[in-house]
Design an enzyme around this catalytic site. Sequence first.
Site, short mmCIF file in Angstrom:
data_model
loop_
_atom_site.label_atom_id
_atom_site.label_comp_id
_atom_site.label_asym_id
_atom_site.label_seq_id
_atom_site.Cartn_x
_atom_site.Cartn_y
_atom_site.Cartn_z
N HIS A 194 89.53 -70.36 33.60
CA HIS A 194 89.45 -70.37 32.13
C HIS A 194 90.60 -71.14 31.52
O HIS A 194 90.47 -71.70 30.42
CB HIS A 194 89.35 -68.93 31.60
CG HIS A 194 87.98 -68.38 31.78
ND1 HIS A 194 87.65 -67.56 32.83
CD2 HIS A 194 86.84 -68.61 31.08
CE1 HIS A 194 86.35 -67.29 32.75
NE2 HIS A 194 85.85 -67.91 31.70
N GLU A 438 74.71 -65.67 36.40
CA GLU A 438 76.02 -66.04 36.94
C GLU A 438 76.25 -65.48 38.33
O GLU A 438 77.27 -65.72 38.95
CB GLU A 438 77.14 -65.50 36.04
CG GLU A 438 76.99 -65.87 34.59
CD GLU A 438 78.22 -65.56 33.78
OE1 GLU A 438 79.12 -66.41 33.73
OE2 GLU A 438 78.29 -64.46 33.20
N ASP A 462 80.73 -69.29 37.23
CA ASP A 462 80.73 -68.06 38.00
C ASP A 462 79.69 -68.10 39.12
O ASP A 462 79.93 -67.55 40.20
CB ASP A 462 80.47 -66.85 37.08
CG ASP A 462 81.75 -66.40 36.41
OD1 ASP A 462 82.77 -66.32 37.12
OD2 ASP A 462 81.74 -66.16 35.20
N CYS A 509 75.28 -73.50 30.70
CA CYS A 509 76.44 -73.55 29.81
C CYS A 509 77.75 -73.56 30.59
O CYS A 509 78.82 -73.49 30.00
CB CYS A 509 76.42 -72.41 28.80
SG CYS A 509 76.58 -70.79 29.57
C1 PEP Z 1 80.22 -69.67 33.52
O1 PEP Z 1 80.57 -68.76 34.28
O2 PEP Z 1 79.73 -70.74 33.92
C2 PEP Z 1 80.39 -69.51 32.06
C3 PEP Z 1 79.87 -70.38 31.23
O3 PEP Z 1 81.15 -68.47 31.61
P1 PEP Z 1 82.74 -68.42 31.77
O4 PEP Z 1 83.20 -69.79 32.23
O5 PEP Z 1 83.32 -68.07 30.46
O6 PEP Z 1 82.94 -67.37 32.80
MG MG Z 2 81.04 -66.84 33.43
#
Ligand code: PEP
Ligand code: MG
Length: 577
Positions: A194, A438, A462, A509
């Site tokens: 993140h 995920e 994820d 996403c």
């Molecule tokens: C992901 O896991 O791809 C996602 C979009 O959520 P995050 O990156 O916030 O875990």
């Molecule tokens: Mg995620």
Amino acid sequence: MSFVLHGIGVSGGIAIGHAQLVSHATLEVAHYTISAEQVPAEIERLAQALRTVQKELESLHSAMTSGDAPAEFGAFLDVHWMILTDPTLAEGPRRMIAEQRCNAEWALTQQMAVLVEQFDAIEDPYLRERKADVVQVVERVLKALLGKPGAVRPANAEEQTILVAHDLSPADVIQFKNHHFAAFLTDLGGATSHTAIVARSLNVPAVVATHNARALIREDELLIVDGARNVVIVDPDGSVLTEYRLKQGEFALEQKKLRRLTTTRATTLDGQHVDLFANIELPEDLERALESGATGVGLFRSEFLFLNRDGLPTEDEQFEAYRRVAAGMEGKPVTIRTFDLGADKHKEGLDGLARVAPNPALGLRAVRFCLAEPRLFLTQLRAILRASHHGNIKILIPMLVSASEIDQTLALIARAKESLREQAIPFDAGIEVGGMIEIPAAVLAIGMFTSRLDFLSIGTNDLIQYTLAVDRSDDAVSHLYDSLHPAVLKLIAMAITTANKAGVPIAVCGEMAGEPRMTRLLLGMGLRNFSMHPAHLLTVKQRVLASDIAKIKPMVERMHRTDDQAKLTALLDKLND
Ligand code: PEP
Ligand code: MG
């Protein structure tokens, strides 16, 4: 002496500037002066940090009285409390901030030196030893200060400052949105941690996993950060500098050309329309999303509203943030992901509400945490529902794995709706609810999602982490984090195909959606909705405009038939020719 460091470029572009070393973990303190106008805010920052530590000590104290901690621990806490609340600890620093205009950390460490000297002069050996407690208390306050905006020297836009840190949390990085750093580097981190994702949202070059940058680079040293080539050049010589200034110019020109595509519809050569949405972390990101030509928000990572603040955002505060985004998008879809706290997005103070697991990525994260704390979840759901009256909002639930989690979540949404009805507060009764894919199990049992939810969104960050058992934020295993692994591709293709067959809209996403190298592959798998950070949107649009799905499909099918990673890479290169 000039040398080169290698890492993982998480954000493209080239920056040339001077290093500012920051250290979150080792509590090294930044020294800088502030303007006269900044004095009251700096004094308040110190006061806030002192209050935070008071709260910490109070909760430690109550945890101790309710448990069976040894009596010495209580005495130790009492000493720390006395030091913390003694006016001498804060009075000196307050004066130094006002008179010398130094930052709070600097003032506090100066006061610590004064106090330590006084303790050293005491004859009684027991009391003399208490200087260690003074240092510990000051360290606690410094830690609290470092968690608050203002802990780094504000960057000067003309000066081109490059931040160099051993490690930064996502919460640290998000607060840099208000500073103007030219780039940043960290020793640790993975490409889809993140921290890296937020770095991308700052739209400056960033390189993580440099291993030794923090130790090898000196304060103010001249650096070149090349995010696309994964390198940092320290103390470059004249010819390298000239070459990079040229490259920087070329990059800026390319970006300018891309901006011409902002209002162009994203349609493939064979006439298929593709939705290109934006990922945002805070309402302030909306402007960038609109500038990039995004036709919706595919992922609003709402948990960032919870970080870098004392306490939790109230229902009204959340409502205002969601309403602002929904209204700003003027009827275009806004997908609010319910908060995904846990793992590397740790919120201080929530530990008492729900246990933080020893293996946080597999623990009480995202929807699991929300279902364990339904009161917090309901507050957010009510805020989202209230905001849905002001735009086109959808709810997205992260990290679902079982039918019972979906059912419990839907029941809570129904309850939130009921409570609003009772109060005659308007909301969109037909609000769509989607789930994130995920976890590999979610793909393998996707029927439980398609039968219960209105739409799906694949979180590839994820999904890759859980499929390959590779911690996405750990640079030690980042070489194993492979978005082209055949198992990962099979799962993504399977999710898209099944959802398309069931007529349930599906998006991607995760970071993969913003990688132009993967655009054709995802199009060939049947994906028509991509959500990514605005910085990547126009490059991806350029790929969409130059793609012919009829031609891509047979090659993607060939990719599905092989488990040979070298062959997969070669086929992907061919697909992108
Ligand atoms: C992901 O896991 O791809 C996602 C979009 O959520 P995050 O990156 O916030 O875990
Ligand atoms: Mg995620």
